[in-house]
Design an enzyme around this catalytic site. Sequence first.
Site, PDB file in Angstrom:
ATOM      1  N   PHE A 108      52.098  49.180 -18.002  1.00  0.00           N
ATOM      2  CA  PHE A 108      53.148  48.819 -17.158  1.00  0.00           C
ATOM      3  C   PHE A 108      54.846  50.215 -17.016  1.00  0.00           C
ATOM      4  CE2 PHE A 108      51.682  45.252 -19.225  1.00  0.00           C
ATOM      5  CZ  PHE A 108      50.980  44.468 -17.998  1.00  0.00           C
ATOM      6  N   GLY A 168      56.196  56.882 -17.796  1.00  0.00           N
ATOM      7  CA  GLY A 168      56.319  55.873 -18.720  1.00  0.00           C
ATOM      8  C   GLY A 168      55.514  55.853 -19.227  1.00  0.00           C
ATOM      9  N   CYS A 169      55.356  54.076 -20.118  1.00  0.00           N
ATOM     10  CA  CYS A 169      53.699  53.802 -20.580  1.00  0.00           C
ATOM     11  C   CYS A 169      52.943  53.316 -20.111  1.00  0.00           C
ATOM     12  CB  CYS A 169      54.372  52.403 -21.054  1.00  0.00           C
ATOM     13  SG  CYS A 169      56.018  52.424 -22.637  1.00  0.00           S
ATOM     14  N   ALA A 170      53.193  53.876 -18.387  1.00  0.00           N
ATOM     15  CA  ALA A 170      52.333  53.433 -17.154  1.00  0.00           C
ATOM     16  C   ALA A 170      51.651  54.844 -17.612  1.00  0.00           C
ATOM     17  CB  ALA A 170      52.223  53.055 -16.412  1.00  0.00           C
TER      18      ALA A 170
END
Length: 391
Positions: free
Chosen positions: A374, A171-173
Amino acid sequence: MHGHLALVGVAGRASRADATGRAGSCTPWHDADMSRLVAVEPALPLTSYPQHEITATLGPLLATDPGRRVLLERLHAGAGVDRRHLALPLASYGDLGGFTAANDRFIALGTDLAARALDAALTTAGLHPADVDFLLLTSVTGIAAPSVDLLVMDRLGMRPDVRRMPSFGLGCAGGAAGLGRVHDYLVGHPGEVAALVCVELCSLTLQRGDDSTANLVASAIFGDGAAAALLTGADHGARADTDLPQVVGSRSMVLPGTQEALGWRVGGDGFRIVLAPGLPEAIAEHLGAQVHRLLADHGLAASDVGTWVVHAGGPRILDAVQSALGLPPEALWASRASLAAVGNLSSASVLHVLRTTTDRATPSPGSTGVLLAFGPGVSIDLVLLRWQQER
């Protein structure tokens, strides 16, 4: 808050500290343990729209209830986003088709965008596709087998023996975690070149008719884009760019009991966002200790960090980071500027923020930075950076 961070204990870890036992700036840096960033290049779709046009077009597709429409408009207005790039013309989102049609577009358009980002990074670094030894591609907005990294290799004419690591689910991480894993590879292969490519077409996951708060928030902040980072090992002879930092180390942490707080529910209609309202509070509670542990492992404290490169997750996420680390408002200027200009680009976001940082105000040689993002889990990924000394 810096003083609070310095009091957090680090179990089972030996910090590199000075003779007084205090973690400080006198820590020896070992170039053999570092990798070097030699290029960071974003790539954005050619079509872009101001936030108010996106709001007006998506509103009827997502919410028919007047009260929910008011909420959508309020969330869009307060998202900190001025403009977003979209993979398709805005008028096309009323008829995306089903999951198969949307995913087919992801494969075609995502490959184009990822290849454009990596080609630009190679040009910037003065390298060629055949120079790349390791390729990590991360995305969480589409799936393909063969994966998009293989399609990019074919598009650019890369060597067939490149070691590949396609990743889905970070994901965003993904941008921060990807940098950490590429660094780990280069520490073990110091004479090689590695590439990280992040590509996200968030708009293709649009869930029409879903007026849940999570979906309305997602429709307010996510944009489309890609980014590529090229790194070399310590023994590689590529020219050093002092505008870009070295990677010193990384840290990953999954917060217990948060598996249902962030991610996707995948079904026949594609990717449906999972976004818990308490996510910023969870980050604010746990981030400080994780940053301290990364820094303490390298003999540093939060007061030694001059640059913060933070994934542009949205205003509440950025506020939570600022609060957790006791930062002044100006510390996250690059994140807020990236959010306003392109929205939250998921895994590609943190590389866009890094590029914004170096474009507008290159940190001083020898200074330290922390890059963080995150993702689902909830996971926290941190990367310790050091801007190279002028030679």
